[in-house]
Each structure stands twice: as C-alpha cells, then as structure tokens.
Design an enzyme around this catalytic site. Structure first.
Site, PDB file in Angstrom:
ATOM      1  CG  ASP A 477      51.537  64.627 111.974  1.00 36.12           C
ATOM      2  OD1 ASP A 477      50.943  63.735 111.351  1.00 36.12           O
ATOM      3  OD2 ASP A 477      50.937  65.451 112.726  1.00 36.12           O
ATOM      4  CG  ASN A 530      48.141  61.515 104.413  1.00 36.60           C
ATOM      5  OD1 ASN A 530      47.095  61.006 104.019  1.00 36.60           O
ATOM      6  ND2 ASN A 530      48.484  61.555 105.689  1.00 36.60           N
ATOM      7  CE1 TYR A 596      39.006  66.499 104.182  1.00 38.58           C
ATOM      8  CE2 TYR A 596      37.333  65.116 103.161  1.00 38.58           C
ATOM      9  CZ  TYR A 596      38.615  65.281 103.649  1.00 38.58           C
ATOM     10  OH  TYR A 596      39.506  64.233 103.595  1.00 38.58           O
ATOM     11  CE  LYS A 600      41.270  65.947 101.428  1.00 39.00           C
ATOM     12  NZ  LYS A 600      42.664  65.500 101.461  1.00 39.00           N
TER      13      LYS A 600
END
Ligand code: ZN
Length: 698
Positions: A477, A530, A596, A600
């Site tokens: 991260d 993720n 977005y 995806k």
C-alpha cells in the site's frame, strides 16, 4: 565470552520474583538461566537446560526437597519461575539403583513425582541434574566447546585446554544412560567443576547461581582462547574461494529462492492446491559467504550437525547446490534443473540413511519428512526451510552458528561430529520429536499471500482473513502507517507479515515488492490484486487524463501485479492463484461512474484471460464483485454522491440490496478466502453485494 552477571540485576530479579512469592534461590536460577539463554553463542532456541535444588511445600504444607529443572517447551532466554517444574528429589535420585529405564518409564517417573500435576514435563536431562549433589547445574551447547569436542581426538584436545578441572565423557545418549555415566565420572573425581560431553556440549555446577554460571563462562572462554591461539589468520583449509565463482545479483537470488522453494514442494492430493509447500528464509553475511563460497564446501558442509539436538531443526545434512551459471542461457532455468536433480539425490541419500538407521536400531520407524531444511548456494548464502517462517528462521539461526563452529573446528584441526548412524537415534527419538509439537496446520499454513491496497478496507480485512487461515503475508500500500497496523494485527495471529510501501502503478516498485517476498518467504501462492480508487463523471465531460489515470490504477496495475505473479508462479512450478477485486459496476454500471466502471469491466476480462492463458501451469484466476461496501473508497463525499445518483439516502443506498443488509469488508474478505479454497474453480466472478439481480454475472 562475556560474563554478563551483574549484582544489581541479580538483586532486581530477587526483588521482582520475591514480590510474587518466589524464593531467592529460584529467582537467581531464573536470572542466570536467562543470561545463558540470551547468548546465542551458548544456546539456541530452546537448547540447553538448567536446574537448582531447593525446598517446596507439599499438599499438607510440609517442606520437601525438590529439583527445579527446566520444563520442556520453555526457552532459557525467556524462562519464568513456572518454567521450572518442581520434582521430588528423593524418589528420582533412587532411580539410580535401577539398571535400565526406558524413556517412557523415565518420563513417567518424573511426571509421577511432580509437585504440580499440571506442570510441563521436566527436561530429558532431569536425572543428571538430580544425581549431582551441587545446588546449581547449567548445561549449554556453546559454539566454542562444540568446535573442540567435534575433533578426531576430542579427549586429548579437552585435556589440553581444561586440564583436570572438567571430566571428559564420550558421547552417550541423553537421558538415563548419560545421567548414569556422568554420576560415575563425578564420583571418580568429586573435585571437578563440570563435565565436557564429546560431540554434545558442557555441564558446569556450583553451590550458587553465580558460581555455576561463572564456571560456564570461564570454560567457554578457555575454549575460545584455545581456538584463537591455534587459529592461523585467514580462511581455514578448504575455504579458498572456488575458481570463477559467479556472484548472482539480488534479483537473481530472489529468483533462486522461488526456484528452490518450488523444488522443495511435493505433490500431495491432501494438501491445499495439491502441493505440500515450505517456507524459505534467505540470509547471508561475510561469514556465510566465506563458508558457501569455499571450494571444499561439499566436504566440510556434509559431515553433520555440531550437536545432536540440532538435527530435529536442520536435519543432519544441508542441500549443497552448485553456483548459478550465467553461461547456460537463463541461469534460473538452469538452476531449476540442477536444483530438482539435487533434491532427488538428497532424498535418495536420506532414504538410505533411514533404512540403515532402522536396520541398526532394530526398531520399526516411520520416516519423517525427508526434505532438507538448509540449502546452500555458493556465491549467495543460505536458505532455511520450514513449515512456518518461525521454523525456517530457527533452522537458519542454528545453521549460522554451525557455520561458525565448522570454520573454527577446521582452523583448529578437522571438524568431526558424531556419525550419522548414532544421530539417527536422536532424530527418531520420541522425546526429541516431542519438542517440535504436532499442532494441526491451518488451511493456508505454508502459503504466502500478497495483497495490494492492504492498509485499509477490503484489503486489510482480506489480509487478516488469510492470516486467520494461517497464510504468511506480503502487504502492499502507499499508506505505511496503515500497513504497519495491519501487519501487527496479522502477527498477533501468529503469521509473518512483511509490509512494502508501494504504488502499484509503478511496475518496478511491484517487481521489487515481489523480490522482497521471495527473500523473506521464498515466494508466493496467492495474489490478491485489490488496490483501486473511484473516478466519477459523465463520459463526454471526463478529462481524458483522468480517464487514463483511472485505467492506470484500476486496470493496468492489476495486469502488472498479475503478470509479475505469474512469472513467480512459473519459477515455483506449484500453480498459484490470482484474485481480483473487480466491482459490481463491471456488470451494472452506475450513472456518471464510467471512469471507474470501464476499467473494472476490463479487469473482469483480464481475470478471464489469465484463467485461460495460465491454467496449464496450474494458475487459477477469479474475481470478487463487491458493491456498496463502506470503506475509504467512498471517502470525500463519494458515498453521498453515489447515494444521490441512485435517488437514495446513504443508509438506503448501503442496504439497498435483496437481503437488505450492509455488506462489510470482512464479507468480501471471506469471499476471497472461499475462492482461494475452491480448488476447481477458475475464471469465476463471485458477487458480494447482498443480492443484486441486475449485477449478477451472465
Ligand atoms: Zn544437551
């Protein structure tokens, strides 16, 4: 060898434990045991044992003489008073009259005479401690002592160094037989201050904690002095660097780790994913390099463990690999071939050793896991293997000290440890195996999961869900503080976690993170891609740069992570799995959420493509479509805007699904784990949205 006794610390221990009702004698026993346990040049990881004789009260409140001796399962470095079970001294001393005593009978006798029925088993050396009349008895496997007792003529070496002040005993099996001959030696010369055990270690005794400890330090110092004097400067014989040695880059060492981890895995239908894997821990140093780079490595590294106790952690012999060869095209592909051949030959040698051991002992045994625990790669360093990171580290610590012992022993004379047949009895001794414990393994024990966007929300919940299942973790991260918190929580669940500050849109940073994973754990088995962020706007009005930025993070980064993972999976040769955080908007886009939803939707296509392209190497690829999970993704007013876009209140939006329940990060995490366990599922999308027919996969 530093004498770490300190009057003030000793007094502080007496005061500290005294306040808890512990006698001064036992408090000082704890104090010097910890001094010993805290010095890895004396004992390592639960090795060694100590005792003190004193008094305790029985059930009627009457004082009885007892032996407080280290309990099995305790480590001297962190021992507490309750780590010294009290055994009635008289009845166990009376066992000296017995001619023979099986291990089971000895353990039973010791347990029968415990004052506290729930105390841990007394050390296997409890009888030796009990027989000797001295109040304090200390036992270590000090490196310097081992370098002297693992010589072709160890008695002569010890006589020369220690004179008559120590009794010198040949190797005898620990437990009842050793207790008997140690006592005879003491009776022959009651003036001795300790006993050197050939091929094993050192006992010292004294009337006070300080006296016994100081004798230990003094004799180890004498051994160190003797080694230093006899040691010609420079490398020992056989340690000359082999000719034309290729020194691999850190990238190649990381690649080698994954190759070796793969070669150590065995196919097993009952194991998760059909493979019984191992964790691999890499380390190197100047001393390790001097050892593994030596032209005589195959000779001096293959003589055996420095003290029998180590065999259950490191096996008797390491696996010695040849150096990487850059002339053979891809050096890692070549290493893969030679490594697999080397493992095969190691296993057939182990089988021969096992069969010889069984014949020699005349007892039927079941073969233990025959895989090597230590792997040596010239030009690089050592890889330690184990069922967990902790087991691998223990093997690594022990072998690093073994390297020091072998180097000293070779400078002094010739390293000559106990022969393999006698060690077989130690490796297969039930009381030694008991030290390893046999807790059932969790489903993802021996596996490593890498999770991106792991600092919060779904990523953090997924990390902890895999930790709960026993997986070791690599957490990526940009939020370092968040990562540290998740890592702490994971470590609290007993798994190792490495954190990497990483922007997943930077391919080099992703490569570097995978390298860290390889050096820390040996590779990866599950990759959860993720990390993501929401970009909003009606399509015709969105800045092209913003759309591209969203694609960088919400599509291309997933591809970078997956592609890097596949390269690692391919080197390991044990399959692997990709789990993508897609989104329900991949199937059911929301108004003004195109920037977005588009990437995806592409991630779902990407997931299917990976499923197609890499099924032949055992890689599974699946995705989770979560919806309306309250996480940081919905920060900065995004949640309110999305609710408005659907004409709902925030509460109505979050629970606007068939089940009418808010979907939590842990629900998504559980779905990830479920997919990871669904061994015959690939190319699937699992919705976690509380029920939304418009978003159902079709
Ligand atoms: Zn020992």
């Amino acid at each position: 060898m530093e004498n770490r006794w300190n009057d003030a610390d000793a007094q502080a221990a007496v005061t500290h434990y005294g306040a808890r009702g512990v006698s001064e004698t036992l408090a000082l026993r704890v104090y010097t045991s910890r001094l010993i346990g805290g010095d890895p040049a004396l004992v390592l990881h639960g090795g060694g044992n100590t005792s003190v004789k004193g008094q305790a009260c029985d059930a009627r409140g009457d004082p009885v003489p007892v032996l407080y001796v280290k309990g099995s399962g305790w480590d001297l470095a962190s021992i507490e008073p309750q780590g010294f079970p009290a055994v009635r001294l008289e009845p166990i001393r009376a066992l000296r009259g017995v001619r023979q005593l099986s291990d089971e009978a000895m353990v039973n006798a010791l347990r029968t005479h415990l004052l506290d029925a729930s105390a841990p088993n007394p050390s296997v050396e409890a009888l030796l401690h009990a027989y000797l009349p001295h109040r304090f008895v200390d036992h270590t496997h000090a490196d310097a002592i081992l370098a002297l007792v693992d010589q072709p003529e160890p008695e002569a070496c010890c006589r020369e160094v220690f004179g008559e002040r120590l009794a010198v005993l040949p190797f005898v099996f620990p437990g009842f037989p050793l207790a008997a001959i140690a006592m005879e030696a003491f009776e022959r010369d009651p003036e001795v201050e300790g006993i050197v055990l050939i091929n094993h270690g050192l006992f010292t005794f004294g009337e006070t904690a300080r006296e016994s400890y100081q004798r230990m330090i003094r004799y180890v110092q004498l051994a160190e002095d003797a080694l230093a004097q006899a040691t010609p400067a420079g490398r020992p014989r056989g340690f000359q660097v082999r000719e034309n040695l290729y020194v691999p880059s850190s990238e190649e060492v990381a690649g080698a780790a994954t190759v070796i981890r793969g070669a150590l895995a065995t196919q097993d239908e009952n194991a998760p994913g059909g493979w019984r894997r191992t964790l691999l821990h890499y380390r190197t140093s100047e001393a390790i390099r001097a050892f593994v780079d030596g032209s005589g490595l195959r000779d001096y590294a293959r003589r055996g463990v420095a003290t029998p106790d180590h065999i259950i952690r490191t096996k008797n012999l390491p696996l010695v690999l040849p150096p990487l060869e850059p002339d053979h095209g891809d050096p890692l592909a070549h290493l893969s071939d030679v490594c697999r051949a080397a493992v095969t030959s190691y296993l057939s040698d182990y089988r021969a050793y096992f069969q010889a051991g069984v014949r020699n002992s005349g007892q039927d045994k079941v073969m233990l896991d025959p895989m090597p625990r230590v792997i040596l790669l010239p030009g690089a360093g050592l890889f330690a293997a184990g069922a967990s990171e902790n087991a691998a580290r223990i093997a690594g610590d022990i072998y690093e000290h073994t390297i020091g012992v072998i180097a000293d022993a070779e400078r002094f004379g010739r390293y000559t440890p106990l022969d393999a047949l006698r060690l077989f009895e130690m490796e297969y001794w039930s009381l030694e195996q008991a030290k390893l414990g046999s807790a059932a393994e969790k489903p993802f024990a021996r596996q490593v999961a890498l999770i991106t966007g792991a600092a919060s929300g779904i990523g953090a919940a997924t990390a902890l869900a895999f930790a709960r299942e026993g997986a070791h973790l690599v957490l990526l991260d940009r939020d370092e503080a968040g990562l540290a918190e998740v890592a702490r929580a994971a470590e609290g669940r007993g798994v190792g976690a490495v954190t990497v500050s990483c922007d997943v849109t930077d391919a080099e940073a992703v490569e570097a993170a995978f390298r860290q994973a390889a050096l820390r754990f040996g590779g990866l088995d599950v990759v959860v891609s993720n990390a993501g962020r929401i970009w909003q706007g009606a399509m015709a009005e969105v800045e092209p740069a913003a759309l591209r930025e969203s694609f960088e993070l919400n599509f291309f980064a997933h591809h970078t992570v997956a592609a890097t993972a596949v390269r690692c999976f391919r080197r390991q040769g044990t399959g692997g799995q990709l789990l993508f955080s897609a989104s329900k908007s991949a199937f059911n886009p929301g108004a003004k959420l195109g920037p977005y939803a588009l990437p995806k939707a592409a991630v779902v296509a990407l997931m299917k493509q990976y499923a197609l392209d890499y099924a032949d190497i055992g890689v599974r690829s699946n995705a989770v479509n979560a919806d309306r999970v309250p996480t940081a993704l919905f920060g900065e007013g995004v949640l309110e805007e999305r609710a408005r876009a659907r004409g709902l209140s925030v509460e109505g939006y979050l629970s606007g699904n068939l089940l009418g329940r808010v979907v939590r990060p842990q629900d998504v995490a559980d779905a990830m784990v479920m997919l990871a366990r669904a061994e015959r599922t690939t190319g699937a999308v699992l919705p976690v949205d509380g029920g939304n027919i418009a978003a159902a996969p079709r």
